[in-house]
Design an enzyme around this catalytic site. Structure first.
Site, PDB file in Angstrom:
ATOM      1  N   HIS A  49       8.376   4.224  14.336  1.00  0.00           N
ATOM      2  CA  HIS A  49       8.027   3.402  13.188  1.00  0.00           C
ATOM      3  C   HIS A  49       9.012   2.235  13.143  1.00  0.00           C
ATOM      4  O   HIS A  49      10.195   2.441  12.892  1.00  0.00           O
ATOM      5  CB  HIS A  49       8.112   4.213  11.891  1.00  0.00           C
ATOM      6  CG  HIS A  49       7.218   5.412  11.870  1.00  0.00           C
ATOM      7  ND1 HIS A  49       5.949   5.386  11.332  1.00  0.00           N
ATOM      8  CD2 HIS A  49       7.407   6.667  12.346  1.00  0.00           C
ATOM      9  CE1 HIS A  49       5.384   6.582  11.474  1.00  0.00           C
ATOM     10  NE2 HIS A  49       6.246   7.376  12.084  1.00  0.00           N
ATOM     11  N   ARG A  51       8.384  -0.585  11.235  1.00  0.00           N
ATOM     12  CA  ARG A  51       8.372  -1.062   9.849  1.00  0.00           C
ATOM     13  C   ARG A  51       7.982  -2.530   9.656  1.00  0.00           C
ATOM     14  O   ARG A  51       7.908  -2.974   8.504  1.00  0.00           O
ATOM     15  CB  ARG A  51       9.732  -0.836   9.192  1.00  0.00           C
ATOM     16  CG  ARG A  51      10.269   0.583   9.262  1.00  0.00           C
ATOM     17  CD  ARG A  51       9.351   1.589   8.625  1.00  0.00           C
ATOM     18  NE  ARG A  51       9.997   2.890   8.423  1.00  0.00           N
ATOM     19  CZ  ARG A  51       9.353   4.006   8.155  1.00  0.00           C
ATOM     20  NH1 ARG A  51       8.022   4.002   8.063  1.00  0.00           N
ATOM     21  NH2 ARG A  51       9.996   5.144   7.964  1.00  0.00           N
ATOM     22  N   ASP A 138      -1.189   7.884  11.396  1.00  0.00           N
ATOM     23  CA  ASP A 138       0.048   8.649  11.253  1.00  0.00           C
ATOM     24  C   ASP A 138       0.683   8.437   9.885  1.00  0.00           C
ATOM     25  O   ASP A 138       0.711   7.335   9.352  1.00  0.00           O
ATOM     26  CB  ASP A 138       1.058   8.269  12.324  1.00  0.00           C
ATOM     27  CG  ASP A 138       2.275   9.169  12.252  1.00  0.00           C
ATOM     28  OD1 ASP A 138       2.113  10.384  12.446  1.00  0.00           O
ATOM     29  OD2 ASP A 138       3.369   8.655  11.973  1.00  0.00           O
ATOM     30  N   HIS A 165      -1.871  12.874  12.936  1.00  0.00           N
ATOM     31  CA  HIS A 165      -0.904  13.476  12.017  1.00  0.00           C
ATOM     32  C   HIS A 165      -1.672  14.579  11.285  1.00  0.00           C
ATOM     33  O   HIS A 165      -2.588  14.297  10.518  1.00  0.00           O
ATOM     34  CB  HIS A 165      -0.404  12.413  11.034  1.00  0.00           C
ATOM     35  CG  HIS A 165       0.488  12.924   9.956  1.00  0.00           C
ATOM     36  ND1 HIS A 165       1.840  12.660   9.911  1.00  0.00           N
ATOM     37  CD2 HIS A 165       0.231  13.689   8.861  1.00  0.00           C
ATOM     38  CE1 HIS A 165       2.373  13.222   8.839  1.00  0.00           C
ATOM     39  NE2 HIS A 165       1.408  13.855   8.184  1.00  0.00           N
ATOM     40  N   HIS A 218       3.975  15.241  16.547  1.00  0.00           N
ATOM     41  CA  HIS A 218       5.135  15.965  16.006  1.00  0.00           C
ATOM     42  C   HIS A 218       4.839  17.407  15.534  1.00  0.00           C
ATOM     43  O   HIS A 218       4.989  17.724  14.353  1.00  0.00           O
ATOM     44  CB  HIS A 218       5.777  15.176  14.864  1.00  0.00           C
ATOM     45  CG  HIS A 218       4.850  14.611  13.826  1.00  0.00           C
ATOM     46  ND1 HIS A 218       3.843  15.331  13.228  1.00  0.00           N
ATOM     47  CD2 HIS A 218       4.811  13.382  13.250  1.00  0.00           C
ATOM     48  CE1 HIS A 218       3.214  14.576  12.351  1.00  0.00           C
ATOM     49  NE2 HIS A 218       3.788  13.389  12.350  1.00  0.00           N
ATOM     50  N   ASN A 263       9.004  14.744   7.882  1.00  0.00           N
ATOM     51  CA  ASN A 263       7.678  15.348   7.749  1.00  0.00           C
ATOM     52  C   ASN A 263       6.942  15.300   9.080  1.00  0.00           C
ATOM     53  O   ASN A 263       6.710  14.212   9.602  1.00  0.00           O
ATOM     54  CB  ASN A 263       6.871  14.601   6.687  1.00  0.00           C
ATOM     55  CG  ASN A 263       5.561  15.288   6.362  1.00  0.00           C
ATOM     56  OD1 ASN A 263       5.426  16.485   6.523  1.00  0.00           O
ATOM     57  ND2 ASN A 263       4.583  14.523   5.917  1.00  0.00           N
ATOM     58  N   ASP A 290       9.605  10.262  16.608  1.00  0.00           N
ATOM     59  CA  ASP A 290       9.162   9.974  15.241  1.00  0.00           C
ATOM     60  C   ASP A 290      10.251   9.203  14.503  1.00  0.00           C
ATOM     61  O   ASP A 290      10.554   9.465  13.332  1.00  0.00           O
ATOM     62  CB  ASP A 290       8.791  11.256  14.488  1.00  0.00           C
ATOM     63  CG  ASP A 290       8.021  10.992  13.199  1.00  0.00           C
ATOM     64  OD1 ASP A 290       7.625   9.836  12.968  1.00  0.00           O
ATOM     65  OD2 ASP A 290       7.827  11.940  12.414  1.00  0.00           O
ATOM     66  N   HIS A 294      14.791   4.388   7.126  1.00  0.00           N
ATOM     67  CA  HIS A 294      14.747   3.986   5.719  1.00  0.00           C
ATOM     68  C   HIS A 294      16.096   3.363   5.375  1.00  0.00           C
ATOM     69  O   HIS A 294      17.071   3.500   6.124  1.00  0.00           O
ATOM     70  CB  HIS A 294      14.478   5.183   4.814  1.00  0.00           C
ATOM     71  CG  HIS A 294      13.140   5.821   5.015  1.00  0.00           C
ATOM     72  ND1 HIS A 294      11.973   5.254   4.586  1.00  0.00           N
ATOM     73  CD2 HIS A 294      12.784   6.986   5.625  1.00  0.00           C
ATOM     74  CE1 HIS A 294      10.946   6.032   4.906  1.00  0.00           C
ATOM     75  NE2 HIS A 294      11.414   7.087   5.540  1.00  0.00           N
TER      76      HIS A 294
END
Length: 402
Positions: A49, A51, A138, A165, A218, A263, A290, A294
């Site tokens: 990711h 972003r 996802d 996902h 995942h 997650n 994954d 953040h």
């Protein structure tokens, strides 16, 4: 300046393209004129990711790709939970523009399966297919069986892979970590393994029905491993991935910190053992990270208040080498396959592979402050891992140098 020896060049090119290695400047080659260095093919992460667009305060294409290069990755596939969601060609272009401008390595975008990843209306699958890595929603499971059947049929016609996902929303019950001993002891609502494997069970049935190439993102639960193993034996076109944190940690290792919240969650000891067995017997096809950065402020809110997601690109290979290769669970060649050739083959990646140069005897205490990623939350923080990357090269360019 000493000249790099012929023996050095032969040793460095044993596992990768000789042309790529020999293109390095002489001063770089001479630096590695020692038996302690090992040259490995560039890794490929099928699940990151980055972003951008929409959440550049967490990560950008530039910082994410530099973090990948630090970890020895020369290619990644970026998931579509962005703003705007890449569910049409105009929206996809808003991601492709910074990729073309800023990526330090090969970055390929996923296309979303449904408009806005809302699970109710199919995206422009046919229009985006020539420009995307694969298709996925996802971060969200497609809840409606009829919708998923139709999506599989459309993705099959494009020749792409559908990466899922798997999560049944009705079984989540507001959970924040695995529904196990730690949750019970600390009063947290738990996320059941059934929320994962029940959807995998459904999707495997649909994949068998439609013939769609199907990839499970995942996986974390022992039941998921068993279902996928049986589906492969019955001829379903299915592959799957897990991540280093599911292979190293279980819920006994959790602490009251946001860097342990992802997650799906890390689950019980038996789940971890089943995943390792799946790695060893070939049920698990690849290791992805994954990588989900953040901000520090977001991840400072503990297990209850933090968003799901941890970073992983800069610790992935050292974690795999330390916990799988050194104990003899898999060979080094098998680890490289899980992190390089297997994902490239499954998803049809033809971009240059590149290489990285490692000291496989050097240890390092993981300090997130040294990460090139904007995200710093990792369960591997302050753990000592073996294997340190000294250089990554891709497409004739040195993209990371220690």
């Amino acid at each position: 300046m000493k000249t790099a020896s012929t023996e050095l060049k032969m040793r460095l090119t044993a596992s990768v393209s000789p042309e790529e290695v020999l293109a390095l400047p002489e001063e770089v080659l001479s630096r590695f004129d020692s038996e302690e260095y090992t040259c490995l093919p560039g890794f490929f992460d099928a699940h990151v990711h980055f972003r951008e667009p929409g959440f550049s305060y967490k990560e950008t294409i530039r910082t994410g790709s530099l973090a990948a290069a630090h970890g020895g990755f020369t290619g990644v596939a970026a998931m579509p939970n962005l703003n705007p969601v890449p569910d049409s060609l105009p929206h996809l272009e808003e991601e492709l523009t910074p990729i073309r401008r800023d990526a330090a390595i090969f970055v390929s975008p996923y296309g979303a399966l449904t408009v806005g990843e809302k699970g109710t209306e199919a995206s422009d699958i046919e229009g985006m297919a020539p420009f995307v890595f694969a298709f996925s929603d996802d971060g969200k499971g497609v809840q409606d069986e009829g919708m998923m059947r139709d999506l599989m049929a459309r993705v099959r016609e494009t020749g792409k892979v559908l990466a899922a996902h798997c999560e049944v929303n009705a079984l989540l019950h507001g959970g924040v970590i695995h529904d196990g001993a730690f949750a019970a002891a600390h009063g947290y609502p738990g996320i059941s393994s059934a929320s994962e494997w029940k959807m995998i069970e459904r999707d495997l049935r649909l994949a068998a029905e439609t013939g769609c190439p199907y990839h499970v993102c995942h996986i974390s639960a022992k039941e998921s491993v068993s279902l996928i193993r049986d589906a492969k034996a019955s001829g379903v076109d299915v592959t799957c991935e897990t991540a280093p944190h599911y292979l190293v940690f279980c819920d006994e290792d959790l602490a009251e910190e946001g860097r342990y919240k992802m997650n799906p969650p890390v689950r019980g000891r038996e789940d971890r053992e089943a995943l390792i067995e799946g790695i060893a017997d070939g049920t698990v096809d690849m290791i992805a990270t994954d990588h989900a950065p953040h901000s520090a402020e977001e991840k400072a809110k503990g297990l209850s208040g933090s968003p799901f997601g941890v970073v992983g690109l800069e610790t992935a290979f050292p974690a795999v080498y330390t916990h799988l290769v050194l104990p003899g669970i898999v060979t080094l060649d098998r680890a490289v396959g899980l992190m390089s050739s297997n994902p490239r083959k499954r998803f049809g990646v033809t971009a240059p592979v590149g290489f990285s140069v490692w000291d496989l005897n050097e240890t390092e205490k993981i300090d997130p402050a040294s990460f090139l990623s904007m995200g710093k939350a990792t369960p591997f923080a302050y753990k000592t891992l073996t294997a340190v990357n000294h250089l990554t090269a891709w497409n004739g360019i040195i993209v990371y140098r220690k």
